[in-house]
Design a protein around this motif. Sequence first.
Motif, PDB file in Angstrom:
ATOM      1  N   LYS A  91       0.983  -0.653   0.232  1.00 42.55           N
ATOM      2  CA  LYS A  91       0.084   0.525  -0.387  1.00 42.55           C
ATOM      3  C   LYS A  91       1.005   1.324   0.207  1.00 42.55           C
ATOM      4  CE  LYS A  91      -3.258   2.489   2.770  1.00 42.55           C
ATOM      5  NZ  LYS A  91      -4.499   2.050   3.953  1.00 42.55           N
ATOM      6  N   VAL A  92       1.741   1.474   1.130  1.00 35.25           N
ATOM      7  CA  VAL A  92       2.952   2.388   0.849  1.00 35.25           C
ATOM      8  C   VAL A  92       3.540   2.904  -0.230  1.00 35.25           C
ATOM      9  CG1 VAL A  92       4.067   3.990   2.528  1.00 35.25           C
ATOM     10  CG2 VAL A  92       2.554   3.202   3.952  1.00 35.25           C
ATOM     11  N   LEU A  93       4.514   1.803  -0.407  1.00 30.37           N
ATOM     12  CA  LEU A  93       5.753   1.287  -1.291  1.00 30.37           C
ATOM     13  C   LEU A  93       5.289   1.831  -2.649  1.00 30.37           C
ATOM     14  CD1 LEU A  93       8.449   0.064   1.085  1.00 30.37           C
ATOM     15  CD2 LEU A  93       8.102   1.949   0.351  1.00 30.37           C
ATOM     16  N   GLY A  94       3.592   0.897  -2.589  1.00 31.25           N
ATOM     17  CA  GLY A  94       3.742   0.525  -4.397  1.00 31.25           C
ATOM     18  C   GLY A  94       4.365  -0.641  -5.152  1.00 31.25           C
ATOM     19  N   MET A  95       4.338  -1.517  -3.602  1.00 26.19           N
ATOM     20  CA  MET A  95       5.190  -2.844  -4.447  1.00 26.19           C
ATOM     21  C   MET A  95       4.195  -3.702  -5.055  1.00 26.19           C
ATOM     22  SD  MET A  95       6.912  -5.443  -1.718  1.00 26.19           S
ATOM     23  CE  MET A  95       8.095  -4.151  -0.454  1.00 26.19           C
ATOM     24  N   GLU A  96       5.274  -4.070  -5.950  1.00 24.54           N
ATOM     25  CA  GLU A  96       4.224  -5.462  -7.257  1.00 24.54           C
ATOM     26  C   GLU A  96       4.489  -6.424  -6.628  1.00 24.54           C
ATOM     27  OE1 GLU A  96       6.075  -3.619 -10.812  1.00 24.54           O
ATOM     28  OE2 GLU A  96       6.505  -1.764  -9.928  1.00 24.54           O
TER      29      GLU A  96
END
Length: 154
Positions: free
Chosen positions: A83-88
């Motif tokens: 959510k916070v880092l936009g981790m794929e």
Amino acid sequence: MKLSEIKKILQTAEAVNFKVEQGAMVPEHFHITEVGIISKDFIDCGGKVRHEKVANFQLWDADDYEHRLKAGKLLDIISLSEKVLGMEDLEIEVEYQSGTIGKYELGFDGQTFLLLSKQTACLANEACGIEVPKKAMVNLVETSNSCAPGSGCC
């Protein structure tokens, strides 16, 4: 192992345990001190620009012997990172202290997460003239030394 794979495993896992490929268990009181994204932009020895991106977990063995990371807590940490880092849905690389900071691929044997050794390699063999020897395939059926069922050789 990709992020989606560890999340699926953690949904039903009873415990979160890690083992180094050579067999040593990571102490049960480890902490995951970081979950993040590591991006690496580089030029290989053949002059080709390359980009790598991995999800990174850092394991730390502290003197907090009462600490036990539960599967649900690790899922929460991963969810927050997404959510916070936009981790794929990236491949996971694990950092763990072993003389120096070791980098490992992540595997799973059905019960324990495995820290699998990573190796360096030339990414531009054709450009720098290094030939990686190919291993010859052997047809075991056609070799004269093969064991036939009932022959007593096995």
